[in-house]
Write an enzyme that holds these catalytic residues in place. Structure first.
Site, PDB file in Angstrom:
ATOM      1  N   LEU A  33      28.443  -6.938  25.923  1.00 66.33           N
ATOM      2  CA  LEU A  33      27.039  -7.374  25.857  1.00 66.33           C
ATOM      3  C   LEU A  33      26.619  -7.826  24.469  1.00 66.33           C
ATOM      4  O   LEU A  33      26.987  -7.233  23.463  1.00 66.33           O
ATOM      5  CB  LEU A  33      26.122  -6.238  26.333  1.00 66.33           C
ATOM      6  CG  LEU A  33      26.370  -5.771  27.769  1.00 66.33           C
ATOM      7  CD1 LEU A  33      25.352  -4.703  28.164  1.00 66.33           C
ATOM      8  CD2 LEU A  33      26.324  -6.926  28.760  1.00 66.33           C
ATOM      9  N   HIS A  37      22.497 -11.331  26.644  1.00 60.57           N
ATOM     10  CA  HIS A  37      22.400 -10.428  27.799  1.00 60.57           C
ATOM     11  C   HIS A  37      21.119  -9.601  27.694  1.00 60.57           C
ATOM     12  O   HIS A  37      20.418  -9.390  28.677  1.00 60.57           O
ATOM     13  CB  HIS A  37      23.596  -9.465  27.841  1.00 60.57           C
ATOM     14  CG  HIS A  37      24.913 -10.109  28.125  1.00 60.57           C
ATOM     15  ND1 HIS A  37      25.919 -10.162  27.196  1.00 60.57           N
ATOM     16  CD2 HIS A  37      25.408 -10.721  29.238  1.00 60.57           C
ATOM     17  CE1 HIS A  37      26.982 -10.762  27.726  1.00 60.57           C
ATOM     18  NE2 HIS A  37      26.701 -11.121  28.952  1.00 60.57           N
ATOM     19  N   GLY A 147      21.427 -16.615  33.287  1.00 62.57           N
ATOM     20  CA  GLY A 147      21.255 -17.441  32.097  1.00 62.57           C
ATOM     21  C   GLY A 147      21.569 -18.906  32.358  1.00 62.57           C
ATOM     22  O   GLY A 147      22.463 -19.234  33.145  1.00 62.57           O
ATOM     23  N   LYS A 149      22.924 -20.843  30.295  1.00 56.98           N
ATOM     24  CA  LYS A 149      24.181 -21.250  29.657  1.00 56.98           C
ATOM     25  C   LYS A 149      25.219 -21.571  30.740  1.00 56.98           C
ATOM     26  O   LYS A 149      25.946 -22.547  30.648  1.00 56.98           O
ATOM     27  CB  LYS A 149      24.734 -20.176  28.732  1.00 56.98           C
ATOM     28  CG  LYS A 149      25.970 -20.694  28.011  1.00 56.98           C
ATOM     29  CD  LYS A 149      26.517 -19.714  27.046  1.00 56.98           C
ATOM     30  CE  LYS A 149      27.387 -18.698  27.684  1.00 56.98           C
ATOM     31  NZ  LYS A 149      28.786 -19.117  27.853  1.00 56.98           N
ATOM     32  N   ASP A 150      25.259 -20.719  31.762  1.00 51.46           N
ATOM     33  CA  ASP A 150      26.168 -20.946  32.892  1.00 51.46           C
ATOM     34  C   ASP A 150      25.390 -21.722  33.947  1.00 51.46           C
ATOM     35  O   ASP A 150      25.067 -21.207  35.012  1.00 51.46           O
ATOM     36  CB  ASP A 150      26.676 -19.603  33.407  1.00 51.46           C
ATOM     37  CG  ASP A 150      27.411 -18.845  32.328  1.00 51.46           C
ATOM     38  OD1 ASP A 150      28.614 -19.027  32.195  1.00 51.46           O
ATOM     39  OD2 ASP A 150      26.758 -18.089  31.570  1.00 51.46           O
ATOM     40  N   VAL A 176      20.525 -18.648  24.749  1.00 49.39           N
ATOM     41  CA  VAL A 176      20.312 -17.988  23.457  1.00 49.39           C
ATOM     42  C   VAL A 176      21.447 -18.411  22.527  1.00 49.39           C
ATOM     43  O   VAL A 176      22.627 -18.355  22.904  1.00 49.39           O
ATOM     44  CB  VAL A 176      20.306 -16.450  23.608  1.00 49.39           C
ATOM     45  CG1 VAL A 176      20.044 -15.779  22.274  1.00 49.39           C
ATOM     46  CG2 VAL A 176      19.265 -16.022  24.633  1.00 49.39           C
ATOM     47  N   ARG A 187      33.018 -14.563  24.810  1.00 52.66           N
ATOM     48  CA  ARG A 187      34.282 -15.196  24.386  1.00 52.66           C
ATOM     49  C   ARG A 187      34.253 -15.654  22.926  1.00 52.66           C
ATOM     50  O   ARG A 187      35.301 -15.945  22.363  1.00 52.66           O
ATOM     51  CB  ARG A 187      34.613 -16.379  25.290  1.00 52.66           C
ATOM     52  CG  ARG A 187      34.992 -15.952  26.698  1.00 52.66           C
ATOM     53  CD  ARG A 187      35.546 -17.091  27.524  1.00 52.66           C
ATOM     54  NE  ARG A 187      36.139 -16.609  28.762  1.00 52.66           N
ATOM     55  CZ  ARG A 187      35.537 -16.622  29.947  1.00 52.66           C
ATOM     56  NH1 ARG A 187      34.315 -17.101  30.072  1.00 52.66           N
ATOM     57  NH2 ARG A 187      36.152 -16.149  31.011  1.00 52.66           N
TER      58      ARG A 187
END
Ligand code: AMP
Length: 279
Positions: A33, A37, A147, A149-150, A176, A187
């Site tokens: 996290l 997150h 999120g 981002k994905d 973020v 990652r």
């Protein structure tokens, strides 16, 4: 904060909360996290009486040559962070209970899978949709936060919820980034110093491409060529995709329009990074 690992115990806890009239919000994660997150958790807490976070590195969404085994795991650290952040319940199931030996049912969201990461990570979204539906059936949330981002994952989940009449409100939360603009990701911890430096060019490239569009360029091919050049200059040579696409269907577009999705996936060393912005 309660930590549960049994599916039955989690379902019982969810049933009790629902009987008490409590609103349950849910943030599914794979752990490792970070700040992003926790931002999702903040959103979840704001919107409900009880916030549940799951930590589960889902094997069915990893391909055979992907990083399932080495995925950044830090259960103890994660639990401390969630406790400090006022989460009520953490669900940490065992892989064997989620996928027993005779497991054989999967969810596939067909058309959305034919683009972007779906083309480069065969079976990934089948694994994602399946685990998210299972987690919804176990945690029984009213609201779930994902999120941006994905982005493709978000679209797949929204589609699944609509198509299968799942009674969960899906809320999206903005990307973020760190101070360099790099989108936070579990990652990122795999990156060497040099790779990290290159990685900061991912967002810079997207921004530059958007600037080109803002200045009147709308031929996707030309905008993408400009982006590709910037990536090469930053020592990023392994590009899975750099696409301008419809934000709902994810189909590639020849002519870019305001609001389109500009999405990227690159590999740096062994690390695959994704990012996106809207034109
Ligand atoms: P993960 O643990 O990577 O599966 O991510 C769990 C959730 O956090 C997903 O909904 C992700 O989209 C979201 N998330 C991860 N990184 C970011 C980020 N940098 N900005 C916004 N959401 C993120």
């Amino acid at each position: 904060m309660k930590v549960l690992s049994s599916v039955n115990k989690m379902q019982e806890a969810a049933n009790e909360l629902r009987e008490e009239g409590k609103i349950i919000s849910f943030v599914p994660t794979m752990g490792g996290l970070h700040e992003a997150h926790l931002r999702l958790v903040g959103e979840a807490r704001k919107r409900a009486d009880v916030c549940v976070v799951s930590i589960f590195v889902n094997p069915t969404q990893f391909g055979p040559n992907e990083d399932y085994m080495k995925y950044a795991r830090d259960l103890e650290g994660d639990i401390t962070k969630l406790d400090r952040f006022g989460v009520h319940l953490v669900f940490v199931p065992e892989t064997e209970e989620i996928y027993p030996k005779d497991f054989q049912t999967f969810v596939e969201v067909e058309k959305l899978d034919n683009h972007l990461c779906g083309l480069h990570r065969k079976g990934h979204f089948r694994g994602v949709a399946t685990i998210v539906l299972k987690l919804f059936n176990i945690v029984k949330p009213h609201i779930a936060i994902f999120g941006e981002k994905d982005y493709q994952q978000l679209k797949v989940i929204q589609r699944m919820v609509k198509d299968l009449n799942i009674d969960v409100d899906i809320v999206s939360s903005p990307i973020v980034r760190d101070e360099s603009g790099l989108a936070l990701s579990s990652r990122n911890s795999y990156l060497s110093t040099d790779e990290k430096k290159s990685a900061t060019c991912i967002f810079k490239t997207l921004r530059k491409m958007k600037e080109e569009f803002d200045m009147g360029l709308n031929l996707s091919k030309t905008i993408k060529q400009a982006g590709g050049k910037l990536l090469t200059e930053a020592n990023i040579f392994d590009i899975d995709y750099l696409e301008i696409c419809d934000p709902e269907t994810l189909e590639s577009k020849d002519l870019a329009e305001r609001g389109d999705l500009l999405a990227i996936a690159v590999r740096l060393g062994g690390t695959r990074l994704i990012d996106n912005i809207r034109l």
